[in-house]
Scaffold this motif. Structure first.
Motif, PDB file in Angstrom:
ATOM      1  N   ARG A  68       1.122  -1.439  -0.012  1.00 38.08           N
ATOM      2  CA  ARG A  68       0.056  -0.166   0.218  1.00 38.08           C
ATOM      3  C   ARG A  68       1.050   1.242   0.153  1.00 38.08           C
ATOM      4  O   ARG A  68       0.199   2.088  -0.715  1.00 38.08           O
ATOM      5  N   GLU A  69       2.235   1.071   0.529  1.00 32.97           N
ATOM      6  CA  GLU A  69       2.965   3.059   0.650  1.00 32.97           C
ATOM      7  C   GLU A  69       3.764   2.617   0.148  1.00 32.97           C
ATOM      8  O   GLU A  69       3.369   4.313  -1.101  1.00 32.97           O
ATOM      9  N   ASN A  70       3.978   1.722  -1.291  1.00 35.60           N
ATOM     10  CA  ASN A  70       4.447   1.876  -2.650  1.00 35.60           C
ATOM     11  C   ASN A  70       3.957   1.768  -3.814  1.00 35.60           C
ATOM     12  O   ASN A  70       4.130   3.190  -4.284  1.00 35.60           O
ATOM     13  N   GLU A  71       1.923   1.975  -3.820  1.00 36.24           N
ATOM     14  CA  GLU A  71       1.535   2.045  -4.725  1.00 36.24           C
ATOM     15  C   GLU A  71       0.792   3.892  -4.107  1.00 36.24           C
ATOM     16  O   GLU A  71       1.257   4.463  -5.292  1.00 36.24           O
ATOM     17  N   ALA A  72       1.145   4.281  -2.741  1.00 35.37           N
ATOM     18  CA  ALA A  72       1.106   5.708  -2.765  1.00 35.37           C
ATOM     19  C   ALA A  72       1.974   6.665  -3.304  1.00 35.37           C
ATOM     20  O   ALA A  72       2.113   7.040  -3.842  1.00 35.37           O
ATOM     21  N   LEU A  73       3.690   5.677  -2.711  1.00 31.55           N
ATOM     22  CA  LEU A  73       4.428   6.667  -3.120  1.00 31.55           C
ATOM     23  C   LEU A  73       5.417   6.967  -5.112  1.00 31.55           C
ATOM     24  O   LEU A  73       4.610   7.517  -5.788  1.00 31.55           O
ATOM     25  N   LYS A  74       3.720   5.865  -5.594  1.00 23.68           N
ATOM     26  CA  LYS A  74       4.277   5.481  -7.043  1.00 23.68           C
ATOM     27  C   LYS A  74       3.521   6.905  -7.414  1.00 23.68           C
ATOM     28  O   LYS A  74       3.716   7.600  -8.463  1.00 23.68           O
ATOM     29  N   LYS A  75       2.143   7.025  -6.590  1.00 24.42           N
ATOM     30  CA  LYS A  75       1.528   7.661  -7.677  1.00 24.42           C
ATOM     31  C   LYS A  75       2.191   9.053  -7.326  1.00 24.42           C
ATOM     32  O   LYS A  75       1.630   9.896  -8.152  1.00 24.42           O
ATOM     33  N   LYS A  76       2.444   9.708  -6.191  1.00 27.55           N
ATOM     34  CA  LYS A  76       3.386  10.529  -5.941  1.00 27.55           C
ATOM     35  C   LYS A  76       4.080  10.820  -6.426  1.00 27.55           C
ATOM     36  O   LYS A  76       4.216  11.986  -7.063  1.00 27.55           O
ATOM     37  N   ALA A  77       5.562   9.593  -7.250  1.00 26.08           N
ATOM     38  CA  ALA A  77       6.766  10.085  -7.531  1.00 26.08           C
ATOM     39  C   ALA A  77       5.972  10.319  -9.132  1.00 26.08           C
ATOM     40  O   ALA A  77       5.986  10.933 -10.190  1.00 26.08           O
ATOM     41  N   LEU A  78       4.659   9.452  -9.675  1.00 29.06           N
ATOM     42  CA  LEU A  78       3.975  10.101 -10.696  1.00 29.06           C
ATOM     43  C   LEU A  78       3.689  11.616 -10.746  1.00 29.06           C
ATOM     44  O   LEU A  78       3.575  12.528 -12.173  1.00 29.06           O
ATOM     45  N   LEU A  79       2.626  12.407 -10.071  1.00 31.23           N
ATOM     46  CA  LEU A  79       2.607  13.181  -9.603  1.00 31.23           C
ATOM     47  C   LEU A  79       3.613  14.580  -9.748  1.00 31.23           C
ATOM     48  O   LEU A  79       3.653  15.404 -10.600  1.00 31.23           O
ATOM     49  N   LEU A  80       5.008  14.221  -9.884  1.00 33.40           N
ATOM     50  CA  LEU A  80       6.062  15.014  -9.660  1.00 33.40           C
ATOM     51  C   LEU A  80       6.654  14.532 -10.644  1.00 33.40           C
ATOM     52  O   LEU A  80       7.245  15.949 -10.935  1.00 33.40           O
ATOM     53  N   HIS A  81       6.931  13.962 -11.094  1.00 32.68           N
ATOM     54  CA  HIS A  81       7.458  13.493 -12.726  1.00 32.68           C
ATOM     55  C   HIS A  81       6.295  14.681 -13.790  1.00 32.68           C
ATOM     56  O   HIS A  81       7.112  15.212 -14.552  1.00 32.68           O
ATOM     57  N   GLN A  82       4.916  14.906 -13.612  1.00 28.88           N
ATOM     58  CA  GLN A  82       4.532  15.456 -14.296  1.00 28.88           C
ATOM     59  C   GLN A  82       4.416  16.429 -13.957  1.00 28.88           C
ATOM     60  O   GLN A  82       4.615  18.196 -15.154  1.00 28.88           O
ATOM     61  N   GLU A  83       4.399  17.201 -12.774  1.00 27.68           N
ATOM     62  CA  GLU A  83       4.802  18.673 -12.289  1.00 27.68           C
ATOM     63  C   GLU A  83       6.113  19.059 -12.745  1.00 27.68           C
ATOM     64  O   GLU A  83       6.317  20.007 -13.428  1.00 27.68           O
ATOM     65  N   ASN A  84       7.499  18.133 -12.927  1.00 24.29           N
ATOM     66  CA  ASN A  84       8.710  18.594 -13.477  1.00 24.29           C
ATOM     67  C   ASN A  84       8.897  18.494 -14.741  1.00 24.29           C
ATOM     68  O   ASN A  84       9.005  19.760 -15.357  1.00 24.29           O
ATOM     69  N   ASN A  85       7.392  17.942 -15.146  1.00 26.22           N
ATOM     70  CA  ASN A  85       7.303  17.674 -16.833  1.00 26.22           C
ATOM     71  C   ASN A  85       6.883  19.065 -17.529  1.00 26.22           C
ATOM     72  O   ASN A  85       7.316  20.194 -18.457  1.00 26.22           O
ATOM     73  N   ALA A  86       5.658  19.936 -16.768  1.00 21.94           N
ATOM     74  CA  ALA A  86       5.320  20.938 -17.268  1.00 21.94           C
ATOM     75  C   ALA A  86       6.259  21.918 -17.101  1.00 21.94           C
ATOM     76  O   ALA A  86       5.856  23.342 -17.443  1.00 21.94           O
TER      77      ALA A  86
END
Length: 93
Positions: A68-86
């Motif tokens: 569960r913690e890993n899934e939450a971290l993956k979502k957070k990493a995806l959001l950070l990656h999208q923000e970084n690309n923007a």
């Protein structure tokens, strides 16, 4: 008629005679000892199985928590990656 103290009346049994007759009906000591060892071994194996089951359950629950913690971290990493690309696209149009 005088009886010696070691003689007994027919049909009467002393406690010693009774225990001796019971003793003859008992299983040999080695057979009893082996049965006790067998029961002890069985109890030890059951206890080990229960301990293993508990350890397995604890590890399973810990694993579920990590997943569960890993899934939450993956979502957070995806959001950070999208923000970084923007942000990167704003810097380099």
């Amino acid at each position: 008629m005088c009886l010696r103290s070691s003689e007994s009346f027919p049909g009467t049994r002393t406690p010693t005679m009774t225990s001796a007759s019971r003793h003859n009906k008992r299983k040999p000591k080695t057979q009893i000892h082996l049965r006790v060892l067998s029961l002890t071994r069985r109890r030890r194996m059951l206890r080990a199985e229960k301990e293993m089951e508990m350890r397995n359950m604890k590890l399973f629950l810990e694993n579920q928590s990590i997943i569960r913690e890993n899934e939450a971290l993956k979502k957070k990493a995806l959001l950070l990656h999208q923000e970084n690309n923007a942000l990167f696209s704003l810097l380099h149009p």
